[in-house]
Design an enzyme around this catalytic site. Sequence first.
Site, PDB file in Angstrom:
ATOM      1  N   LYS A  13       0.498  -0.805  -0.137  1.00 18.69           N
ATOM      2  CA  LYS A  13       0.544  -0.035  -0.412  1.00 18.69           C
ATOM      3  C   LYS A  13       0.505   1.252   0.067  1.00 18.69           C
ATOM      4  O   LYS A  13       0.155   1.942  -0.628  1.00 18.69           O
ATOM      5  CB  LYS A  13      -1.073   0.490   1.261  1.00 18.69           C
ATOM      6  CG  LYS A  13      -1.642  -1.187   0.925  1.00 18.69           C
ATOM      7  CD  LYS A  13      -2.632  -1.295   2.756  1.00 18.69           C
ATOM      8  CE  LYS A  13      -1.910  -1.033   3.657  1.00 18.69           C
ATOM      9  NZ  LYS A  13      -1.232  -2.222   3.973  1.00 18.69           N
ATOM     10  N   ARG A  88      -9.102   0.893   8.262  1.00 19.01           N
ATOM     11  CA  ARG A  88      -8.890  -0.033   8.983  1.00 19.01           C
ATOM     12  C   ARG A  88      -9.740  -0.773   9.266  1.00 19.01           C
ATOM     13  O   ARG A  88     -10.329  -2.266  10.002  1.00 19.01           O
ATOM     14  CB  ARG A  88      -7.504  -0.028   9.834  1.00 19.01           C
ATOM     15  CG  ARG A  88      -6.037  -0.656   9.033  1.00 19.01           C
ATOM     16  CD  ARG A  88      -5.381  -0.171  10.217  1.00 19.01           C
ATOM     17  NE  ARG A  88      -4.185  -1.051   9.894  1.00 19.01           N
ATOM     18  CZ  ARG A  88      -3.641  -0.468   9.106  1.00 19.01           C
ATOM     19  NH1 ARG A  88      -2.874   0.629   8.759  1.00 19.01           N
ATOM     20  NH2 ARG A  88      -2.387  -1.206   8.744  1.00 19.01           N
ATOM     21  N   ARG A 127      11.818  -6.592   5.237  1.00 13.09           N
ATOM     22  CA  ARG A 127      10.879  -4.631   4.447  1.00 13.09           C
ATOM     23  C   ARG A 127      11.651  -4.072   5.369  1.00 13.09           C
ATOM     24  O   ARG A 127      12.674  -4.731   6.344  1.00 13.09           O
ATOM     25  CB  ARG A 127       9.637  -4.658   5.326  1.00 13.09           C
ATOM     26  CG  ARG A 127       9.679  -2.992   5.428  1.00 13.09           C
ATOM     27  CD  ARG A 127       8.519  -2.284   5.165  1.00 13.09           C
ATOM     28  NE  ARG A 127       7.502  -2.976   6.847  1.00 13.09           N
ATOM     29  CZ  ARG A 127       5.599  -2.716   6.464  1.00 13.09           C
ATOM     30  NH1 ARG A 127       5.701  -2.208   5.516  1.00 13.09           N
ATOM     31  NH2 ARG A 127       5.413  -3.283   7.665  1.00 13.09           N
ATOM     32  N   ARG A 160      11.330  -3.050  11.326  1.00 11.47           N
ATOM     33  CA  ARG A 160       9.995  -2.506  12.493  1.00 11.47           C
ATOM     34  C   ARG A 160       9.687  -3.633  13.484  1.00 11.47           C
ATOM     35  O   ARG A 160      10.490  -4.616  13.120  1.00 11.47           O
ATOM     36  CB  ARG A 160       9.080  -2.002  11.750  1.00 11.47           C
ATOM     37  CG  ARG A 160       8.457  -0.334  11.289  1.00 11.47           C
ATOM     38  CD  ARG A 160       8.216  -0.371   9.991  1.00 11.47           C
ATOM     39  NE  ARG A 160       6.391  -1.131  10.493  1.00 11.47           N
ATOM     40  CZ  ARG A 160       5.513  -1.034  10.027  1.00 11.47           C
ATOM     41  NH1 ARG A 160       5.599   0.252   9.091  1.00 11.47           N
ATOM     42  NH2 ARG A 160       4.740  -1.345  10.366  1.00 11.47           N
ATOM     43  N   ARG A 171      -0.831  -8.867  13.069  1.00  4.96           N
ATOM     44  CA  ARG A 171      -1.447  -8.447  12.188  1.00  4.96           C
ATOM     45  C   ARG A 171      -2.013  -8.879  10.931  1.00  4.96           C
ATOM     46  O   ARG A 171      -3.358  -8.068  10.946  1.00  4.96           O
ATOM     47  CB  ARG A 171      -0.331  -7.573  11.468  1.00  4.96           C
ATOM     48  CG  ARG A 171       0.170  -6.655  13.043  1.00  4.96           C
ATOM     49  CD  ARG A 171       1.452  -6.011  12.612  1.00  4.96           C
ATOM     50  NE  ARG A 171       1.824  -5.206  11.099  1.00  4.96           N
ATOM     51  CZ  ARG A 171       2.781  -4.473  10.478  1.00  4.96           C
ATOM     52  NH1 ARG A 171       4.299  -5.516  10.780  1.00  4.96           N
ATOM     53  NH2 ARG A 171       2.488  -3.925   9.991  1.00  4.96           N
TER      54      ARG A 171
END
Length: 213
Positions: A13, A88, A127, A160, A171
């Site tokens: 996204k 969300r 990531r 992260r 998540r």
Amino acid sequence: MKIIMLGAPGAGKGTQAKMIAEKYGIPHISTGDIFRANIKEGTPLGKEAKGYMDKGQLVPDELTVKILLDRVAKDDCKNGYVLDGFPRTIPQAEVLDKALTELNDKVDFAIDVDVPDENIVKRMGGRRACVTCGATYHIEHVPPKKEGICDKCGSELILRDDDKPETVQKRLSVYHEQTQPLIEYYTKKNILKTVDGTVDMMDVFKAITDILG
Ligand code: ADP
Ligand code: ADP
Ligand code: ZN
């Protein structure tokens, strides 16, 4: 043009929203980035949000909606925006719709970047995010020129905390329970567009610009 990006954590996204923002000259608004900036500055909002984020849970609607509505009321949002990571939940979507309806306005497109869970788990471990400017990289797919250093600002790149595998699983389950119902919500409004998020990011972007025009 007002655009919403939907998709699982790690679907791409943010990557796509940044390219859309640049091409169409509208701001990219990421609630996750706003929370992380507040955490870094040690604000009360940041302190509260961090507790939820570290556990892979959503920050409560009340807090999130307020920061989003404040942000979209700013001058630079007059010609539209691309929302990344908001809404969300169904209540968040309803609040946004209500605020826009009051202004005789509406969301134009909700773009679902579709990536199966198996791909997500693999992707997240790779990531890397810049601690200063928020730029995002991937150790295999989007490597920085110099390992561990941001191309744009020279700061350090990190994994992260919430991208560690245990938290990613949490998540993903939060996504399926609380966020996925938005796909039906926007389908009913006739503005949902789905793109395959598993292909090369430039091909994902091509599919999106074909939709946006
Ligand atoms: P990703 O891009 O990987 O999906 P984000 O940066 O969008 O992650 O969000 C990171 C975390 O910030 C979420 O897991 C959640 O705790 C919090 N968050 C971001 N946006 C929202 C939102 N709209 N509602 C509730 N929590 C949010
Ligand atoms: P989100 O905002 O949905 O959480 P990101 O845009 O941060 O997702 O992308 C998650 C990770 O996957 C990042 O490391 C990013 O560089 C990488 N990525 C994004 N799009 C693609 C793609 N089409 N193919 C492979 N990797 C991608
Ligand atoms: Zn940077």
